[in-house]
Design a protein around this motif. Structure first.
Motif, PDB file in Angstrom:
ATOM      1  N   VAL A 398       0.968  -1.091  -0.070  1.00 18.69           N
ATOM      2  CA  VAL A 398       0.080  -0.115  -0.089  1.00 18.69           C
ATOM      3  C   VAL A 398       1.140   0.789  -0.185  1.00 18.69           C
ATOM      4  CG1 VAL A 398      -1.592   1.344   1.138  1.00 18.69           C
ATOM      5  CG2 VAL A 398      -1.916  -1.183   1.113  1.00 18.69           C
ATOM      6  N   VAL A 399       0.526   1.742  -0.995  1.00 18.25           N
ATOM      7  CA  VAL A 399       1.530   2.920  -1.451  1.00 18.25           C
ATOM      8  C   VAL A 399       0.818   4.538  -0.923  1.00 18.25           C
ATOM      9  CG1 VAL A 399       3.138   2.654  -2.649  1.00 18.25           C
ATOM     10  CG2 VAL A 399       1.317   3.326  -3.638  1.00 18.25           C
ATOM     11  N   ARG A 400      -0.415   4.339  -0.430  1.00 19.36           N
ATOM     12  CA  ARG A 400      -1.027   5.365   0.320  1.00 19.36           C
ATOM     13  C   ARG A 400      -2.593   4.531   0.949  1.00 19.36           C
ATOM     14  NH1 ARG A 400      -4.857   9.755   0.318  1.00 19.36           N
ATOM     15  NH2 ARG A 400      -3.294  11.809   0.293  1.00 19.36           N
ATOM     16  N   ALA A 401      -2.568   4.537   2.164  1.00 20.55           N
ATOM     17  CA  ALA A 401      -3.907   4.077   2.637  1.00 20.55           C
ATOM     18  C   ALA A 401      -5.378   5.279   2.127  1.00 20.55           C
ATOM     19  CB  ALA A 401      -3.525   4.724   4.404  1.00 20.55           C
ATOM     20  N   ARG A 402      -5.986   4.114   2.495  1.00 20.32           N
ATOM     21  CA  ARG A 402      -7.175   4.846   2.568  1.00 20.32           C
ATOM     22  C   ARG A 402      -7.300   5.969   3.164  1.00 20.32           C
ATOM     23  NH1 ARG A 402     -10.571   2.812  -0.542  1.00 20.32           N
ATOM     24  NH2 ARG A 402      -9.247   0.731  -0.428  1.00 20.32           N
ATOM     25  N   GLU A 403      -8.490   6.948   2.985  1.00 25.73           N
ATOM     26  CA  GLU A 403      -7.980   8.062   4.064  1.00 25.73           C
ATOM     27  C   GLU A 403      -9.420   7.547   4.908  1.00 25.73           C
ATOM     28  OE1 GLU A 403      -6.632  11.968   1.490  1.00 25.73           O
ATOM     29  OE2 GLU A 403      -9.451  11.643   1.484  1.00 25.73           O
ATOM     30  N   THR A 404      -9.185   8.350   6.183  1.00 25.31           N
ATOM     31  CA  THR A 404     -10.528   7.580   7.072  1.00 25.31           C
ATOM     32  C   THR A 404     -10.999   8.912   7.200  1.00 25.31           C
ATOM     33  OG1 THR A 404      -9.027   8.788   8.987  1.00 25.31           O
ATOM     34  CG2 THR A 404      -8.687   6.943   8.231  1.00 25.31           C
ATOM     35  N   TYR A 405     -12.392   8.472   8.106  1.00 22.52           N
ATOM     36  CA  TYR A 405     -13.326   9.559   7.958  1.00 22.52           C
ATOM     37  C   TYR A 405     -12.338  11.278   9.072  1.00 22.52           C
ATOM     38  CZ  TYR A 405     -17.392   6.845   6.805  1.00 22.52           C
ATOM     39  OH  TYR A 405     -18.228   6.036   5.988  1.00 22.52           O
ATOM     40  N   GLU A 406     -11.722  10.351   9.787  1.00 21.89           N
ATOM     41  CA  GLU A 406     -10.992  11.672  10.338  1.00 21.89           C
ATOM     42  C   GLU A 406     -10.116  12.648   9.310  1.00 21.89           C
ATOM     43  OE1 GLU A 406     -10.525   8.249  12.202  1.00 21.89           O
ATOM     44  OE2 GLU A 406     -12.622   8.628  13.004  1.00 21.89           O
ATOM     45  N   ASP A 407      -9.863  11.938   8.712  1.00 23.58           N
ATOM     46  CA  ASP A 407      -8.797  12.037   7.955  1.00 23.58           C
ATOM     47  C   ASP A 407     -10.109  14.263   6.713  1.00 23.58           C
ATOM     48  OD1 ASP A 407      -6.495  11.151   7.978  1.00 23.58           O
ATOM     49  OD2 ASP A 407      -7.220   9.979   6.526  1.00 23.58           O
ATOM     50  N   LEU A 408     -11.200  13.373   6.638  1.00 19.61           N
ATOM     51  CA  LEU A 408     -11.994  14.504   6.113  1.00 19.61           C
ATOM     52  C   LEU A 408     -12.193  15.981   6.965  1.00 19.61           C
ATOM     53  CD1 LEU A 408     -15.152  11.782   5.160  1.00 19.61           C
ATOM     54  CD2 LEU A 408     -12.943  13.093   3.956  1.00 19.61           C
ATOM     55  N   CYS A 409     -12.123  15.690   7.862  1.00 21.63           N
ATOM     56  CA  CYS A 409     -12.295  16.534   9.158  1.00 21.63           C
ATOM     57  C   CYS A 409     -10.867  17.385   9.703  1.00 21.63           C
ATOM     58  CB  CYS A 409     -13.303  16.374  10.722  1.00 21.63           C
ATOM     59  SG  CYS A 409     -14.778  16.178  10.040  1.00 21.63           S
ATOM     60  N   ARG A 410     -10.008  16.636   9.349  1.00 28.37           N
ATOM     61  CA  ARG A 410      -9.002  17.246   9.754  1.00 28.37           C
ATOM     62  C   ARG A 410      -8.552  19.081   9.451  1.00 28.37           C
ATOM     63  NH1 ARG A 410      -3.669  15.114   6.947  1.00 28.37           N
ATOM     64  NH2 ARG A 410      -4.730  13.432   7.338  1.00 28.37           N
ATOM     65  N   GLY A 411      -7.967  19.505  10.112  1.00 26.61           N
ATOM     66  CA  GLY A 411      -7.982  21.108  10.097  1.00 26.61           C
ATOM     67  C   GLY A 411      -9.103  21.872  10.250  1.00 26.61           C
ATOM     68  N   GLU A 412      -9.943  21.355  10.215  1.00 22.34           N
ATOM     69  CA  GLU A 412     -11.424  21.860  10.408  1.00 22.34           C
ATOM     70  C   GLU A 412     -11.573  22.560  12.065  1.00 22.34           C
ATOM     71  OE1 GLU A 412     -15.306  19.864   9.618  1.00 22.34           O
ATOM     72  OE2 GLU A 412     -13.889  20.026   7.152  1.00 22.34           O
ATOM     73  N   SER A 413     -11.891  23.719  12.475  1.00 23.50           N
ATOM     74  CA  SER A 413     -12.445  23.481  13.800  1.00 23.50           C
ATOM     75  C   SER A 413     -13.811  25.329  13.415  1.00 23.50           C
ATOM     76  CB  SER A 413     -11.370  24.613  14.332  1.00 23.50           C
ATOM     77  OG  SER A 413     -10.397  25.875  13.480  1.00 23.50           O
ATOM     78  N   LEU A 414     -14.137  25.131  14.889  1.00 25.66           N
ATOM     79  CA  LEU A 414     -15.392  26.055  15.057  1.00 25.66           C
ATOM     80  C   LEU A 414     -14.630  27.461  15.268  1.00 25.66           C
ATOM     81  CD1 LEU A 414     -18.415  23.947  16.682  1.00 25.66           C
ATOM     82  CD2 LEU A 414     -18.494  24.627  14.211  1.00 25.66           C
ATOM     83  N   PRO A 415     -15.633  28.568  15.144  1.00 22.24           N
ATOM     84  CA  PRO A 415     -14.689  29.547  15.204  1.00 22.24           C
ATOM     85  C   PRO A 415     -15.448  30.097  17.236  1.00 22.24           C
ATOM     86  CG  PRO A 415     -16.355  30.173  13.737  1.00 22.24           C
ATOM     87  CD  PRO A 415     -16.274  28.823  14.191  1.00 22.24           C
ATOM     88  N   GLU A 416     -14.828  30.355  17.691  1.00 19.79           N
ATOM     89  CA  GLU A 416     -14.719  30.831  19.207  1.00 19.79           C
ATOM     90  C   GLU A 416     -15.834  30.865  19.171  1.00 19.79           C
ATOM     91  OE1 GLU A 416     -15.322  34.227  20.729  1.00 19.79           O
ATOM     92  OE2 GLU A 416     -14.366  34.831  19.026  1.00 19.79           O
ATOM     93  N   TRP A 417     -16.760  32.290  18.816  1.00 27.38           N
ATOM     94  CA  TRP A 417     -18.172  32.651  19.267  1.00 27.38           C
ATOM     95  C   TRP A 417     -19.510  31.107  18.847  1.00 27.38           C
ATOM     96  CZ3 TRP A 417     -15.453  33.842  14.353  1.00 27.38           C
ATOM     97  CH2 TRP A 417     -16.354  33.990  12.546  1.00 27.38           C
ATOM     98  N   MET A 418     -18.404  30.185  17.918  1.00 25.36           N
ATOM     99  CA  MET A 418     -19.750  28.742  18.588  1.00 25.36           C
ATOM    100  C   MET A 418     -19.833  27.731  19.233  1.00 25.36           C
ATOM    101  SD  MET A 418     -20.473  28.262  14.186  1.00 25.36           S
ATOM    102  CE  MET A 418     -21.265  29.681  13.049  1.00 25.36           C
ATOM    103  N   ARG A 419     -18.427  27.473  19.924  1.00 26.26           N
ATOM    104  CA  ARG A 419     -18.272  27.287  20.558  1.00 26.26           C
ATOM    105  C   ARG A 419     -19.086  26.698  21.840  1.00 26.26           C
ATOM    106  NH1 ARG A 419     -11.838  28.515  20.174  1.00 26.26           N
ATOM    107  NH2 ARG A 419     -11.800  27.752  18.521  1.00 26.26           N
TER     108      ARG A 419
END
Ligand code: LLP
Length: 419
Positions: A398-419
């Motif tokens: 395997v030269v690249r693993a299948r992406e996971t659901y966690e990979d889909l959301c990597r880097g996303e965050s909520l702005p401070e007023w939505m937390r």
């Protein structure tokens, strides 16, 4: 020529059955054949024997590190078009002295990174770009090695979306403007003139446009020489087509024969930037039939690969052959569309094809998917991107693993007023 073939009715990649890859890695999965990649690279180089070309694989076609690294180990370089491709090429072990950098929109940060890495040359595509590169190189206290990408205004006679050498396309500088710019560049302190480049389009099935473009560049080289500007490198880009269906593209020997005389006469270092011809037929997309469905109008085969995995059919109406992984002799062909699960009518992999009567659960190979396949894939409909596998004889990795659901959301965050 590739190393995907049936043995006792089972489709194999070299010595490995695709069934085995599907059960161990799942589907959809891109499968590449190392023997095919190696053979294509070597055949391409041998066609130009005597001219000792530098083969800079156009990594946009397939950016997997294993694929880039394989070509690097065979003596190849890389044609890059972004800082990301530079990063990947260096990670894959490509010698920076064998990297050429094309593209109409290089940022200053990208220029800095390429200068720091010590690439062979920048193929510049506009007047502003060369002024900016001169400044960036000045800031770093170095001289930037450059060629100008000339737009020779020849019709590559290919799909309009992959034609790049017409005057109306965004690429390169026209010949007369380029001539003027070389004269200006000769007086610019932080640029070192290396050569001239062009790339007229992709999936060309005739040598004539290549020969015409080469002639136009040769005339410019002669004009420059007469003006006292001597070039060292001639970069003819990529573009040689492959057989997807019934196309009969020139083979590398015919392609080389069409260019050799002109190139030989110039005595410049030849650089080539092949992409598709090296990797296209060295890869397939392995997927599984989820459902079949007969509507009043049509038969559909719904598979677990989709336009997010392979966008070429939707985007360019391109043809990819469809092969069953297990042959069932005596089966009658049925006309069907092969479609993915994405919620778009444009999500198809084949249309109106004569195909075996694929049933739920069967494996399917979408052929000729090694170029602009995974490299153009996306996460549309929140589909994790496919795994990539490299086969070598009777082994595979395997030269690249299948992406996971966690990979889909990597880097996303909520702005401070939505937390
Ligand atoms: N050099 C430059 C500057 C390029 O822009 C390209 C491709 C190549 C070399 C390699 O061309 P090749 O040998 O692969 O034809 N996504 C499209 C193809 C786009 C080609 C873009 N430039 C497709 O799937 O057909």
């Amino acid at each position: 020529m590739h190393h995907f073939a049936y043995q006792d009715g089972q489709l194999k990649a070299e010595g490995v059955s695709l069934d085995q890859i599907a059960s161990q890695v799942g589907t959809p999965t891109y499968v590449y054949s190392q023997a095919t990649l190696t053979r294509h690279f070597q055949a391409f180089g041998q066609a130009f024997a005597g001219l000792d070309p530098l083969i800079c694989f156009a990594v946009k076609a397939n950016t997997n590190r294993a694929v880039m690294g394989l070509f690097a180990s065979l003596g190849g370089g890389a044609d890059i078009v972004s800082g990301g491709e530079l990063y990947r090429a260096l990670q894959a072990g490509v010698d920076p002295g064998r990297i050429v950098y094309s593209g109409v929109g290089k940022s200053e940060a990208e220029m800095e990174a390429a200068l720091a890495a010590g690439i062979l040359m920048f193929n510049l595509e506009s007047v502003q770009e060369l002024l900016v590169l001169d400044q960036v190189a000045g800031r770093l206290g170095v001289k930037a090695p450059v060629s100008l990408r000339v737009n020779p205004d020849v019709d590559a006679q290919t799909h309009p979306k992959i034609t790049t050498g017409l005057a109306k396309n965004k690429f390169g500088l026209d010949v007369d403007l380029a001539f003027e710019q070389y004269r200006l560049m000769a007086g610019m302190p932080h640029l070192q003139i290396m050569g001239v480049s062009c790339h007229i389009g992709s999936q060309l099935t005739d040598v004539r446009p290549f020969a015409d473009a080469c002639e136009r560049l040769a005339a410019l080289v002669a004009r420059l020489k007469a003006a006292g500007i001597n070039l060292r490198v001639l970069d003819l880009g990529g573009g040689l087509g492959i057989t997807y269906n019934d196309e009969v593209p020139p083979n590398p020997a015919q392609y080389a024969a069409a260019l050799k005389q002109t190139v030989g006469r110039l005595g410049l270092r030849l650089v080539l930037e092949p992409g598709r011809v090296l990797v296209g037929n060295a890869g397939l997309l392995l997927c599984r039939v989820l459902y079949t469905k007969q509507t009043p109008a049509k038969r559909f085969i719904i598979v677990d690969a989709a336009m997010n995995d392979l966008v070429r059919p939707s985007f360019y109406d391109s043809y990819h052959a469809i092969w069953p992984v297990s042959q069932r002799p005596g089966e009658e062909a049925m006309v069907a569309d092969v479609v993915g699960p994405i919620c778009e009518t444009g999500d198809f992999l084949a249309r109106q094809r004569d195909l075996p009567a694929f049933e739920r659960g069967q494996l399917m190979a979408i052929m000729s998917a090694g170029a602009y396949g995974f490299a153009m894939s996306s996460n549309y409909n929140s589909r994790p991107r496919a795994a990539e596998v490299l086969v070598n004889g009777d082994r595979f990795g395997v030269v690249r693993a299948r992406e996971t659901y966690e990979d889909l959301c990597r880097g996303e965050s909520l702005p401070e007023w939505m937390r």
